[in-house]
Every structure is written in structure tokens, then in C-alpha cells.
Write a protein that holds these residues in place. Structure first.
Motif, PDB file in Angstrom:
ATOM      1  N   ILE A   3      55.357 137.185 -90.667  1.00  0.00           N
ATOM      2  CA  ILE A   3      54.382 137.654 -89.690  1.00  0.00           C
ATOM      3  C   ILE A   3      53.920 136.451 -88.879  1.00  0.00           C
ATOM      4  CG2 ILE A   3      52.171 138.798 -89.319  1.00  0.00           C
ATOM      5  CD1 ILE A   3      52.508 140.069 -92.096  1.00  0.00           C
ATOM      6  N   VAL A   4      54.008 136.571 -87.565  1.00  0.00           N
ATOM      7  CA  VAL A   4      53.627 135.469 -86.681  1.00  0.00           C
ATOM      8  C   VAL A   4      52.616 135.972 -85.665  1.00  0.00           C
ATOM      9  CG1 VAL A   4      54.436 133.759 -85.025  1.00  0.00           C
ATOM     10  CG2 VAL A   4      55.863 134.355 -86.973  1.00  0.00           C
ATOM     11  N   MET A   5      51.572 135.161 -85.440  1.00  0.00           N
ATOM     12  CA  MET A   5      50.528 135.500 -84.476  1.00  0.00           C
ATOM     13  C   MET A   5      50.452 134.415 -83.407  1.00  0.00           C
ATOM     14  SD  MET A   5      46.405 136.007 -85.092  1.00  0.00           S
ATOM     15  CE  MET A   5      46.614 137.632 -85.822  1.00  0.00           C
ATOM     16  N   LEU A   6      50.245 134.855 -82.180  1.00  0.00           N
ATOM     17  CA  LEU A   6      50.134 133.940 -81.050  1.00  0.00           C
ATOM     18  C   LEU A   6      48.925 134.343 -80.222  1.00  0.00           C
ATOM     19  CD1 LEU A   6      53.044 132.642 -78.890  1.00  0.00           C
ATOM     20  CD2 LEU A   6      50.964 133.482 -77.792  1.00  0.00           C
ATOM     21  N   LYS A   7      48.138 133.342 -79.856  1.00  0.00           N
ATOM     22  CA  LYS A   7      46.934 133.595 -79.060  1.00  0.00           C
ATOM     23  C   LYS A   7      47.154 133.095 -77.642  1.00  0.00           C
ATOM     24  CE  LYS A   7      41.903 132.937 -79.195  1.00  0.00           C
ATOM     25  NZ  LYS A   7      40.777 132.361 -79.979  1.00  0.00           N
ATOM     26  N   LEU A   8      46.976 133.994 -76.680  1.00  0.00           N
ATOM     27  CA  LEU A   8      47.105 133.634 -75.275  1.00  0.00           C
ATOM     28  C   LEU A   8      45.806 133.001 -74.800  1.00  0.00           C
ATOM     29  CD1 LEU A   8      48.800 136.901 -74.026  1.00  0.00           C
ATOM     30  CD2 LEU A   8      49.909 134.690 -74.300  1.00  0.00           C
ATOM     31  N   GLU A   9      45.911 131.852 -74.206  1.00  0.00           N
ATOM     32  CA  GLU A   9      44.732 131.152 -73.706  1.00  0.00           C
ATOM     33  C   GLU A   9      44.997 130.681 -72.288  1.00  0.00           C
ATOM     34  OE1 GLU A   9      44.020 128.055 -76.470  1.00  0.00           O
ATOM     35  OE2 GLU A   9      43.094 129.376 -77.959  1.00  0.00           O
ATOM     36  N   ASN A  18      51.157 129.292 -68.314  1.00  0.00           N
ATOM     37  CA  ASN A  18      51.870 130.166 -67.377  1.00  0.00           C
ATOM     38  C   ASN A  18      53.196 129.577 -66.938  1.00  0.00           C
ATOM     39  OD1 ASN A  18      50.135 132.642 -66.578  1.00  0.00           O
ATOM     40  ND2 ASN A  18      48.688 130.962 -66.757  1.00  0.00           N
ATOM     41  N   ARG A  19      53.247 128.257 -66.834  1.00  0.00           N
ATOM     42  CA  ARG A  19      54.527 127.630 -66.509  1.00  0.00           C
ATOM     43  C   ARG A  19      55.534 127.847 -67.638  1.00  0.00           C
ATOM     44  NH1 ARG A  19      51.052 123.492 -64.672  1.00  0.00           N
ATOM     45  NH2 ARG A  19      51.492 122.212 -66.508  1.00  0.00           N
ATOM     46  N   LEU A  20      55.045 127.806 -68.887  1.00  0.00           N
ATOM     47  CA  LEU A  20      55.926 128.059 -70.021  1.00  0.00           C
ATOM     48  C   LEU A  20      56.420 129.497 -70.019  1.00  0.00           C
ATOM     49  CD1 LEU A  20      53.926 126.162 -72.801  1.00  0.00           C
ATOM     50  CD2 LEU A  20      56.164 125.507 -71.892  1.00  0.00           C
ATOM     51  N   ILE A  21      55.512 130.430 -69.752  1.00  0.00           N
ATOM     52  CA  ILE A  21      55.891 131.844 -69.729  1.00  0.00           C
ATOM     53  C   ILE A  21      56.893 132.115 -68.608  1.00  0.00           C
ATOM     54  CG2 ILE A  21      55.019 134.169 -69.261  1.00  0.00           C
ATOM     55  CD1 ILE A  21      52.564 133.477 -70.903  1.00  0.00           C
ATOM     56  N   ASP A  22      56.732 131.441 -67.483  1.00  0.00           N
ATOM     57  CA  ASP A  22      57.697 131.606 -66.390  1.00  0.00           C
ATOM     58  C   ASP A  22      59.109 131.210 -66.835  1.00  0.00           C
ATOM     59  OD1 ASP A  22      55.822 132.554 -64.639  1.00  0.00           O
ATOM     60  OD2 ASP A  22      55.449 130.630 -63.658  1.00  0.00           O
ATOM     61  N   ARG A  45      50.935 141.042 -68.044  1.00  0.00           N
ATOM     62  CA  ARG A  45      52.255 140.472 -67.833  1.00  0.00           C
ATOM     63  C   ARG A  45      52.557 139.407 -68.888  1.00  0.00           C
ATOM     64  NH1 ARG A  45      54.518 140.946 -62.720  1.00  0.00           N
ATOM     65  NH2 ARG A  45      55.208 138.777 -62.742  1.00  0.00           N
ATOM     66  N   GLN A  46      51.573 138.588 -69.188  1.00  0.00           N
ATOM     67  CA  GLN A  46      51.749 137.563 -70.215  1.00  0.00           C
ATOM     68  C   GLN A  46      52.066 138.194 -71.566  1.00  0.00           C
ATOM     69  OE1 GLN A  46      48.083 135.326 -70.145  1.00  0.00           O
ATOM     70  NE2 GLN A  46      48.923 133.799 -68.749  1.00  0.00           N
ATOM     71  N   ARG A  47      51.296 139.210 -71.929  1.00  0.00           N
ATOM     72  CA  ARG A  47      51.496 139.852 -73.240  1.00  0.00           C
ATOM     73  C   ARG A  47      52.883 140.457 -73.357  1.00  0.00           C
ATOM     74  NH1 ARG A  47      45.798 142.296 -73.208  1.00  0.00           N
ATOM     75  NH2 ARG A  47      46.828 144.029 -72.161  1.00  0.00           N
ATOM     76  N   LEU A  48      53.349 141.120 -72.308  1.00  0.00           N
ATOM     77  CA  LEU A  48      54.660 141.760 -72.356  1.00  0.00           C
ATOM     78  C   LEU A  48      55.764 140.722 -72.584  1.00  0.00           C
ATOM     79  CD1 LEU A  48      55.962 144.623 -70.161  1.00  0.00           C
ATOM     80  CD2 LEU A  48      57.366 142.602 -70.447  1.00  0.00           C
ATOM     81  N   VAL A  49      55.719 139.620 -71.846  1.00  0.00           N
ATOM     82  CA  VAL A  49      56.751 138.590 -71.975  1.00  0.00           C
ATOM     83  C   VAL A  49      56.696 137.937 -73.349  1.00  0.00           C
ATOM     84  CG1 VAL A  49      57.571 136.367 -71.106  1.00  0.00           C
ATOM     85  CG2 VAL A  49      56.805 138.124 -69.504  1.00  0.00           C
ATOM     86  N   VAL A  50      55.508 137.544 -73.778  1.00  0.00           N
ATOM     87  CA  VAL A  50      55.369 136.855 -75.060  1.00  0.00           C
ATOM     88  C   VAL A  50      55.781 137.752 -76.220  1.00  0.00           C
ATOM     89  CG1 VAL A  50      53.678 135.911 -76.688  1.00  0.00           C
ATOM     90  CG2 VAL A  50      53.643 135.201 -74.286  1.00  0.00           C
ATOM     91  N   VAL A 225      52.124 129.191 -77.397  1.00  0.00           N
ATOM     92  CA  VAL A 225      53.167 129.543 -76.436  1.00  0.00           C
ATOM     93  C   VAL A 225      54.158 128.384 -76.303  1.00  0.00           C
ATOM     94  CG1 VAL A 225      53.649 130.109 -74.022  1.00  0.00           C
ATOM     95  CG2 VAL A 225      51.694 131.147 -75.168  1.00  0.00           C
ATOM     96  N   GLU A 226      53.658 127.169 -76.377  1.00  0.00           N
ATOM     97  CA  GLU A 226      54.544 126.008 -76.290  1.00  0.00           C
ATOM     98  C   GLU A 226      55.521 125.974 -77.458  1.00  0.00           C
ATOM     99  OE1 GLU A 226      54.271 121.199 -75.388  1.00  0.00           O
ATOM    100  OE2 GLU A 226      52.477 122.326 -75.965  1.00  0.00           O
ATOM    101  N   GLN A 227      55.035 126.234 -78.665  1.00  0.00           N
ATOM    102  CA  GLN A 227      55.914 126.274 -79.841  1.00  0.00           C
ATOM    103  C   GLN A 227      56.907 127.415 -79.737  1.00  0.00           C
ATOM    104  OE1 GLN A 227      52.662 126.450 -82.698  1.00  0.00           O
ATOM    105  NE2 GLN A 227      53.218 124.438 -83.512  1.00  0.00           N
TER     106      GLN A 227
END
Length: 236
Positions: A3-9, A18-22, A45-50, A225-227
């Protein structure tokens, strides 16, 4: 089970996240890309991609395969599954949190930001025993926590079964005589499945996982997001 959790900040269109998500957008499915094009809110948009890339990263790492070797199908209720591999996954997001789970058997996960809710909605979701438990809970805060405990447990079960809300939530009773108060026991059984409530994974959120066995992950892995970007690019 993982189980992995990621927090968007961060919210600026020009920040590092956002540059990473792009960098990740070109690797999502064409179907997700069409959905992305229809979304107007930046956070959605961020949530969908991540969410899409998080699942792909977990599957690639577990199977030792490249991203372009993953082939997805959907069942009659729209739940995606991996073609040709006995590996199961599920993803959920709420607020600024995205979580994903991978296992060797059917699995469902749900996370919800605890917020204002409507008793009329609760009546549609709850089975009679669950409704009685909810209405008998004293105090607004305790009632809110009880509602989201029931909701996340129930949705995780529906996702593990594979129907999602294609099945009326009130028809699935996750509160039984042997588990009268779900969060009093971290793991309890629901028909042929087991549910674990993960309390305290993130302040203000409720999360539950449903599986066909009781061997749940003891800990939730937290990544950025970087990891995620670094891990995924190894398998792109």
C-alpha cells in the motif's frame, strides 16, 4: 500486499511538482488522457495522472516489467484489471491524497477526507444495522468518524468484489453481529472478504482496505511525486 500513499502539495502551475507531473502525462493511457483533457480543475488533473502512474509504478516493480508491457482490461462494471497476470490492484483518491494497493488476490482500497456529510446520503449507503449504529452514536465528531469508517469499509469491499457502486451499497452489510463496531477491531470479516481500517494514516482522513485474506500490509509506504517520478522512469 503493498500500500502506497502520496500527498499532493503545491498549487502553482509553475512549481516543481507540476513540472514532474508534466513528465508523467505522456505515459498515461489514451482513455485517461481524454479524461484529463475534459478536467478543468488543476487538482483533479494532478490526481488523475498521479493515480494512474502510481498503479503502473507498483505493477512494474512487482512484475519486473516495463510500462509498455502492461495491458489493462475492464470488467463489466468498469473496474480495470491486468491482462495475463494474477496481480490485482486498486486506487483511490480524496482531497490531496492518492493511495494505491497491489496484491496477489482481489483487493479494494478507499480513502475519504472527512468532511460535512448528509444523513440522507448515509441512509442510501447504510444497511439497516449500520444505520442504527450511526444514529445511535453520540456527538457530531464521533458520528462523523463512524460514518466515514462505514463508508470507506463498504466502498473498499465493493471495489474488491469488482462491482463498485454497480451494486447498491445498502445491500452489502459490513457491520455484523461479530463486528458490531468496525473500528473496535482493526481487521474483521465481511462474507468471504476481510477488511482492515487504517486509522491515523493522515489527519482528517479515513481509509480502509478489503482483501480475500487477513494478511494485510502492516504499514503504509509514503512517497512524494518526485520519488514516484524517479521510480516510474526506470520502467517507462
Amino acid at each position: 500486499m503493498n500500500i502506497v500513499m502520496l500527498k499532493l502539495e503545491g498549487g502553482s502551475p509553475h512549481d516543481k511538482m507540476n513540472r514532474l507531473i508534466d513528465r508523467l502525462i505522456p505515459h498515461i493511457t489514451p482513455e485517461k488522457y481524454k479524461r484529463l483533457d475534459r478536467l478543468r480543475k488543476h487538482k483533479e488533473r494532478q490526481r488523475l495522472v498521479v493515480a494512474d502512474i502510481l498503479v503502473r509504478s507498483l505493477l512494474c516493480r512487482k512484475l519486473g516489467q516495463r510500462n509498455d508491457e502492461l495491458f489493462f482490461r475492464t470488467n463489466e462494471y468498469g473496474k480495470p484489471y491486468l491482462k495475463g497476470n494474477p496481480v490485482y490492484f486498486n486506487v483511490s483518491h480524496s482531497g490531496n491524497i492518492v493511495v494505491a494497493a497491489v496484491d496477489n488476490a482481489p483487493i479494494g482500497i478507499d480513502i475519504e477526507r472527512m468532511r460535512e456529510w448528509d444523513m440522507d446520503v448515509a441512509r442510501l449507503i447504510c444497511a439497516p444495522r449500520e444505520w442504527d449504529m450511526l444514529t445511535c452514536t453520540d456527538g457530531d465528531r464521533a458520528r462523523q468518524e463512524r460514518f466515514f469508517t462505514i463508508w470507506t469499509a463498504k466502498e473498499s469491499c465493493l471495489k474488491a468484489i469488482g462491482t463498485g457502486f454497480g451494486m447498491l451499497p445498502s445491500l452489502l452489510e459490513i457491520v455484523t453481529e461479530t463486528a458490531a463496531v468496525p473500528h473496535s477491531d482493526p481487521v474483521w470479516s465481511v462474507d468471504d472478504y476481510y477488511v482492515k481500517q487504517y486509522s491515523g494514516v493522515e489527519a482528517g482522513y479515513s481509509m480502509a482496505v478489503c482483501a480475500q485474506h487477513a494478511e494485510f500490509a502492516e504499514q503504509v509506504e509514503y512517497i512524494t511525486v518526485e520519488q514516484l517520478t524517479h521510480r516510474f522512469m526506470i520502467y517507462r
